[in-house]
Design a protein around this motif. Structure first.
Motif, PDB file in Angstrom:
ATOM      1  N   GLY A 127      19.709  42.330  23.419  1.00 33.39           N
ATOM      2  CA  GLY A 127      20.764  42.601  22.445  1.00 33.39           C
ATOM      3  C   GLY A 127      22.146  42.753  23.038  1.00 33.39           C
ATOM      4  O   GLY A 127      23.074  43.122  22.322  1.00 33.39           O
ATOM      5  N   LEU A 128      22.318  42.472  24.316  1.00 29.49           N
ATOM      6  CA  LEU A 128      23.638  42.601  24.940  1.00 29.49           C
ATOM      7  C   LEU A 128      23.922  41.377  25.807  1.00 29.49           C
ATOM      8  O   LEU A 128      23.496  41.287  26.956  1.00 29.49           O
ATOM      9  N   VAL A 129      24.637  40.452  25.199  1.00 28.71           N
ATOM     10  CA  VAL A 129      25.128  39.255  25.879  1.00 28.71           C
ATOM     11  C   VAL A 129      26.632  39.240  25.689  1.00 28.71           C
ATOM     12  O   VAL A 129      27.131  39.472  24.585  1.00 28.71           O
ATOM     13  N   VAL A 130      27.361  38.986  26.761  1.00 27.96           N
ATOM     14  CA  VAL A 130      28.816  38.918  26.688  1.00 27.96           C
ATOM     15  C   VAL A 130      29.222  37.458  26.796  1.00 27.96           C
ATOM     16  O   VAL A 130      28.808  36.761  27.714  1.00 27.96           O
ATOM     17  N   TRP A 131      30.011  36.994  25.828  1.00 21.79           N
ATOM     18  CA  TRP A 131      30.556  35.648  25.856  1.00 21.79           C
ATOM     19  C   TRP A 131      31.910  35.709  26.547  1.00 21.79           C
ATOM     20  O   TRP A 131      32.662  36.676  26.362  1.00 21.79           O
ATOM     21  N   CYS A 132      32.238  34.685  27.314  1.00 23.52           N
ATOM     22  CA  CYS A 132      33.524  34.636  28.018  1.00 23.52           C
ATOM     23  C   CYS A 132      34.162  33.275  27.803  1.00 23.52           C
ATOM     24  O   CYS A 132      33.499  32.248  27.931  1.00 23.52           O
ATOM     25  N   ASP A 133      35.439  33.298  27.490  1.00 28.04           N
ATOM     26  CA  ASP A 133      36.241  32.099  27.618  1.00 28.04           C
ATOM     27  C   ASP A 133      37.294  32.442  28.671  1.00 28.04           C
ATOM     28  O   ASP A 133      37.113  33.402  29.405  1.00 28.04           O
ATOM     29  N   SER A 134      38.340  31.714  28.779  1.00 26.14           N
ATOM     30  CA  SER A 134      39.305  32.026  29.830  1.00 26.14           C
ATOM     31  C   SER A 134      40.221  33.187  29.464  1.00 26.14           C
ATOM     32  O   SER A 134      40.961  33.683  30.313  1.00 26.14           O
ATOM     33  N   ASP A 135      40.167  33.668  28.212  1.00 29.91           N
ATOM     34  CA  ASP A 135      41.065  34.731  27.754  1.00 29.91           C
ATOM     35  C   ASP A 135      40.403  36.073  27.479  1.00 29.91           C
ATOM     36  O   ASP A 135      41.019  37.107  27.653  1.00 29.91           O
ATOM     37  N   ARG A 136      39.165  36.045  26.995  1.00 29.52           N
ATOM     38  CA  ARG A 136      38.551  37.315  26.589  1.00 29.52           C
ATOM     39  C   ARG A 136      37.042  37.321  26.763  1.00 29.52           C
ATOM     40  O   ARG A 136      36.407  36.285  26.819  1.00 29.52           O
ATOM     41  N   TYR A 137      36.529  38.550  26.837  1.00 33.27           N
ATOM     42  CA  TYR A 137      35.096  38.825  26.785  1.00 33.27           C
ATOM     43  C   TYR A 137      34.820  39.355  25.387  1.00 33.27           C
ATOM     44  O   TYR A 137      35.616  40.108  24.848  1.00 33.27           O
ATOM     45  N   TRP A 138      33.709  39.015  24.796  1.00 32.44           N
ATOM     46  CA  TRP A 138      33.321  39.650  23.544  1.00 32.44           C
ATOM     47  C   TRP A 138      31.815  39.789  23.486  1.00 32.44           C
ATOM     48  O   TRP A 138      31.079  39.009  24.071  1.00 32.44           O
ATOM     49  N   TRP A 139      31.384  40.859  22.798  1.00 35.54           N
ATOM     50  CA  TRP A 139      29.962  41.200  22.728  1.00 35.54           C
ATOM     51  C   TRP A 139      29.681  41.906  21.415  1.00 35.54           C
ATOM     52  O   TRP A 139      30.569  42.453  20.771  1.00 35.54           O
ATOM     53  N   ARG A 140      28.401  41.885  21.043  1.00 34.61           N
ATOM     54  CA  ARG A 140      27.975  42.569  19.824  1.00 34.61           C
ATOM     55  C   ARG A 140      28.017  44.068  20.077  1.00 34.61           C
ATOM     56  O   ARG A 140      27.371  44.574  20.988  1.00 34.61           O
ATOM     57  N   ALA A 141      28.759  44.785  19.237  1.00 38.42           N
ATOM     58  CA  ALA A 141      28.934  46.222  19.429  1.00 38.42           C
ATOM     59  C   ALA A 141      28.181  47.046  18.397  1.00 38.42           C
ATOM     60  O   ALA A 141      28.110  48.266  18.522  1.00 38.42           O
ATOM     61  N   GLY A 142      27.635  46.392  17.391  1.00 42.16           N
ATOM     62  CA  GLY A 142      26.908  47.144  16.377  1.00 42.16           C
ATOM     63  C   GLY A 142      26.701  46.338  15.118  1.00 42.16           C
ATOM     64  O   GLY A 142      26.851  45.118  15.098  1.00 42.16           O
ATOM     65  N   TRP A 143      26.382  47.052  14.066  1.00 43.79           N
ATOM     66  CA  TRP A 143      26.067  46.458  12.780  1.00 43.79           C
ATOM     67  C   TRP A 143      26.775  47.242  11.698  1.00 43.79           C
ATOM     68  O   TRP A 143      26.724  48.472  11.677  1.00 43.79           O
ATOM     69  N   ASP A 144      27.455  46.552  10.789  1.00 41.91           N
ATOM     70  CA  ASP A 144      28.107  47.177   9.642  1.00 41.91           C
ATOM     71  C   ASP A 144      27.164  47.022   8.450  1.00 41.91           C
ATOM     72  O   ASP A 144      27.057  45.934   7.871  1.00 41.91           O
ATOM     73  N   ALA A 145      26.446  48.100   8.126  1.00 42.16           N
ATOM     74  CA  ALA A 145      25.449  48.048   7.052  1.00 42.16           C
ATOM     75  C   ALA A 145      26.099  47.776   5.699  1.00 42.16           C
ATOM     76  O   ALA A 145      25.509  47.082   4.858  1.00 42.16           O
ATOM     77  N   ARG A 146      27.295  48.310   5.490  1.00 44.52           N
ATOM     78  CA  ARG A 146      27.979  48.106   4.213  1.00 44.52           C
ATOM     79  C   ARG A 146      28.325  46.637   3.998  1.00 44.52           C
ATOM     80  O   ARG A 146      28.080  46.082   2.940  1.00 44.52           O
ATOM     81  N   LYS A 147      28.863  45.989   5.031  1.00 43.34           N
ATOM     82  CA  LYS A 147      29.233  44.574   4.936  1.00 43.34           C
ATOM     83  C   LYS A 147      28.088  43.635   5.295  1.00 43.34           C
ATOM     84  O   LYS A 147      28.200  42.428   5.128  1.00 43.34           O
ATOM     85  N   LYS A 148      27.007  44.231   5.819  1.00 47.30           N
ATOM     86  CA  LYS A 148      25.859  43.448   6.282  1.00 47.30           C
ATOM     87  C   LYS A 148      26.301  42.367   7.269  1.00 47.30           C
ATOM     88  O   LYS A 148      25.984  41.181   7.113  1.00 47.30           O
ATOM     89  N   SER A 149      27.030  42.810   8.288  1.00 43.23           N
ATOM     90  CA  SER A 149      27.514  41.864   9.302  1.00 43.23           C
ATOM     91  C   SER A 149      27.597  42.537  10.673  1.00 43.23           C
ATOM     92  O   SER A 149      27.668  43.758  10.784  1.00 43.23           O
ATOM     93  N   VAL A 150      27.600  41.696  11.676  1.00 46.11           N
ATOM     94  CA  VAL A 150      27.689  42.151  13.056  1.00 46.11           C
ATOM     95  C   VAL A 150      29.130  42.587  13.338  1.00 46.11           C
ATOM     96  O   VAL A 150      30.084  41.988  12.845  1.00 46.11           O
ATOM     97  N   VAL A 151      29.264  43.631  14.148  1.00 52.80           N
ATOM     98  CA  VAL A 151      30.572  44.095  14.613  1.00 52.80           C
ATOM     99  C   VAL A 151      30.694  43.700  16.081  1.00 52.80           C
ATOM    100  O   VAL A 151      29.775  43.958  16.867  1.00 52.80           O
ATOM    101  N   TYR A 152      31.793  43.058  16.427  1.00 50.83           N
ATOM    102  CA  TYR A 152      32.021  42.630  17.807  1.00 50.83           C
ATOM    103  C   TYR A 152      33.145  43.436  18.432  1.00 50.83           C
ATOM    104  O   TYR A 152      34.089  43.839  17.754  1.00 50.83           O
ATOM    105  N   ALA A 153      33.030  43.645  19.733  1.00 51.81           N
ATOM    106  CA  ALA A 153      34.105  44.245  20.523  1.00 51.81           C
ATOM    107  C   ALA A 153      34.602  43.159  21.468  1.00 51.81           C
ATOM    108  O   ALA A 153      33.868  42.217  21.788  1.00 51.81           O
ATOM    109  N   TRP A 154      35.841  43.277  21.914  1.00 50.49           N
ATOM    110  CA  TRP A 154      36.356  42.302  22.879  1.00 50.49           C
ATOM    111  C   TRP A 154      37.305  42.987  23.847  1.00 50.49           C
ATOM    112  O   TRP A 154      37.801  44.087  23.588  1.00 50.49           O
TER     113      TRP A 154
END
Length: 120
Positions: A48-75
């Motif tokens: 459940g923890l994979v970090v994607w990288c491009d040349s500008d930023r790192y981003w990863w799944r930081a949690g789940w928003d139950a109200r919106k039923k969607s993944v929350v990402y941090a970068w």
């Protein structure tokens, strides 16, 4: 923390950013693998923890928003791999404590006696 010059020259910018993050995570006692291709690099850390990288930023799944039923990402910007690693280490600790981890992964970590390095 430095990447050998020959490695820097032969590596894409996303893969180089991922490698810098991998080394910064190692300073936190966290083992990770880097995978490169298609203009992105991935740093595989834990279930459940994979970090994607491009040349500008790192981003990863930081949690789940139950109200919106969607993944929350941090970068975080790739210019600060040490700070990104610190933030990712906090997420890693949360995932390690959760009950949803695979028993096989947990058993492997316990058998190896480390925070994230598995037998080869």
């Amino acid at each position: 923390m430095s990447v050998p010059a020959e490695h820097e020259q032969a590596t894409s910018l996303p893969a180089l950013a991922a490698e810098h993050l991998r080394m910064a995570l190692k300073d936190h006692g966290i083992a990770a693998d880097v995978h490169d291709g298609y203009g992105l690099a991935l740093v595989s850390i834990w279930v459940g923890l994979v970090v994607w990288c491009d040349s500008d930023r790192y981003w990863w799944r930081a949690g789940w928003d139950a109200r919106k039923k969607s993944v929350v990402y941090a970068w975080h910007p790739t210019l600060e791999p040490e700070r990104a690693a610190r933030r990712i280490a906090f997420r890693y600790a949360i995932l390690r404590r959760s009950d949803s981890l695979s028993a096989v992964i947990t058993d492997l970590a316990a058998a190896n006696g480390s925070a994230g390095e598995f037998p080869q």
